[in-house]
Scaffold this motif. Sequence first.
Motif, short mmCIF file in Angstrom:
data_model
loop_
_atom_site.label_atom_id
_atom_site.label_comp_id
_atom_site.label_asym_id
_atom_site.label_seq_id
_atom_site.Cartn_x
_atom_site.Cartn_y
_atom_site.Cartn_z
N GLY A 43 0.79 -1.22 0.00
CA GLY A 43 0.00 0.00 0.00
C GLY A 43 0.82 1.27 0.00
O GLY A 43 0.27 2.37 0.13
N ARG A 44 2.14 1.14 -0.15
CA ARG A 44 3.03 2.30 -0.03
C ARG A 44 3.55 2.80 -1.38
O ARG A 44 3.65 4.00 -1.60
CB ARG A 44 4.23 1.94 0.84
CG ARG A 44 3.91 1.46 2.23
CD ARG A 44 5.17 0.98 2.93
NE ARG A 44 4.90 0.29 4.18
CZ ARG A 44 5.80 -0.40 4.86
NH1 ARG A 44 7.05 -0.48 4.39
NH2 ARG A 44 5.47 -1.00 5.98
N ARG A 45 3.91 1.85 -2.26
CA ARG A 45 4.59 2.24 -3.49
C ARG A 45 4.05 1.44 -4.67
O ARG A 45 3.73 0.25 -4.54
CB ARG A 45 6.10 1.98 -3.36
CG ARG A 45 6.75 2.77 -2.26
CD ARG A 45 8.24 2.51 -2.20
NE ARG A 45 8.60 1.26 -1.55
CZ ARG A 45 8.82 1.11 -0.24
NH1 ARG A 45 8.70 2.14 0.57
NH2 ARG A 45 9.16 -0.06 0.26
N ASN A 46 3.99 2.10 -5.82
CA ASN A 46 3.58 1.44 -7.06
C ASN A 46 4.79 1.28 -7.97
O ASN A 46 5.59 2.22 -8.13
CB ASN A 46 2.51 2.27 -7.78
CG ASN A 46 1.26 2.43 -6.94
OD1 ASN A 46 0.66 1.45 -6.52
ND2 ASN A 46 0.87 3.67 -6.71
N HIS A 47 4.93 0.09 -8.55
CA HIS A 47 6.04 -0.20 -9.45
C HIS A 47 5.52 -0.69 -10.79
O HIS A 47 4.56 -1.46 -10.85
CB HIS A 47 6.92 -1.32 -8.88
CG HIS A 47 7.67 -0.98 -7.65
ND1 HIS A 47 9.00 -0.57 -7.67
CD2 HIS A 47 7.30 -0.98 -6.35
CE1 HIS A 47 9.40 -0.36 -6.42
NE2 HIS A 47 8.39 -0.60 -5.61
N THR A 48 6.17 -0.26 -11.85
CA THR A 48 6.04 -0.89 -13.16
C THR A 48 7.46 -1.16 -13.64
O THR A 48 8.29 -0.24 -13.69
CB THR A 48 5.30 0.00 -14.17
OG1 THR A 48 4.01 0.31 -13.65
CG2 THR A 48 5.13 -0.73 -15.50
N PRO A 103 2.97 7.75 -3.53
CA PRO A 103 1.94 8.80 -3.43
C PRO A 103 2.05 9.68 -2.20
O PRO A 103 1.88 10.91 -2.31
CB PRO A 103 0.64 7.98 -3.43
CG PRO A 103 0.97 6.73 -4.17
CD PRO A 103 2.38 6.42 -3.76
N ASP A 104 2.31 9.10 -1.02
CA ASP A 104 2.31 9.94 0.18
C ASP A 104 3.53 10.85 0.27
O ASP A 104 3.59 11.73 1.13
CB ASP A 104 2.17 9.10 1.45
CG ASP A 104 3.37 8.21 1.71
OD1 ASP A 104 4.19 8.03 0.79
OD2 ASP A 104 3.49 7.69 2.84
N LYS A 105 4.50 10.64 -0.61
CA LYS A 105 5.67 11.52 -0.68
C LYS A 105 5.63 12.41 -1.93
O LYS A 105 6.56 13.20 -2.14
CB LYS A 105 6.96 10.69 -0.71
CG LYS A 105 7.15 9.75 0.47
CD LYS A 105 7.33 10.49 1.77
CE LYS A 105 7.63 9.50 2.90
NZ LYS A 105 7.76 10.18 4.21
N ASP A 106 4.55 12.27 -2.72
CA ASP A 106 4.44 12.99 -3.99
C ASP A 106 5.73 12.84 -4.80
O ASP A 106 6.34 13.80 -5.25
CB ASP A 106 4.14 14.47 -3.76
CG ASP A 106 3.66 15.18 -5.03
OD1 ASP A 106 3.39 14.48 -6.03
OD2 ASP A 106 3.59 16.42 -5.01
#
Length: 265
Positions: free
Chosen positions: A85-90, A103-106
């Motif tokens: 729930g913290r980071r999105n990876h591709t 997201p929470d760190k923009d």
Amino acid sequence: MKNSLCAIALLVIIASCSTGSSSSGSSDSTSVGGEFIEYNNPPAEGFNQEGSDLLATLLADKAMLAMGGRKAWDNTRYISWNFFGRRNHTWDKLTGDVRISVPDKDLTILMNVNTKEGKVMKNGTQMTDSLDYYLERGYGLWVNDSYWLVMPFKLKDSGVTLKYLREDTTMTGANADVISLSFENVGSTPQNVYDVWIDTDSKLVTQWAYYPDSSSLEPSIVTPWADYQKYGEILLAKNRGKYELSNIQVLREVPDGTFTEFEGN
């Protein structure tokens, strides 16, 4: 179980000698005692073959096969997921390009994990002065987060040594063989050590334990590897107990600009 694995390992060696090496183009499978074994899973350059146990290496090959097989893994190109729930990876496995958003760190990092080159946007501003810091941070995030997702496919990576430890049961009571992974001069935390439980029946990885270094007497983390599903041609597990990997996808293609443009992806 260990004695039977020893016998199978010996017969696999004999079979491979009689049919030719896995790179010869001949059949890369054999039937041993009624068990079908595929051993076309060559190690990465730099894998510590000499220092690794034959039993542990055989179990790594069995895990690869259970997850879909080496060909399926090699054919898998784009993988995307959310880490806890913290980071999105591709990730483009072929080129090494990654897109990481926090997201929470923009924060968005577009980089290549092979060259460690790329660009970073934070709070709506493209970074310049702190670029190297954020690229190194992005590399560390990718190393950690991808390992939590695809570790079973990387058991014979460069710098890895595999050792057979014991027969054991997992926290759910299932029978398993336990192997250890240690590293030398690779990754961002080469001092880490892992124990990996490989299920006796399915040959899937069903649990792991993390040790900060080889001197640690107790693991810092022990979690299941559960809830396997098929993505593309391979199996991946999303359940890590109180942790979860979500939005897992194996893709044939990604939108234009995924690895080059901050906006629109």
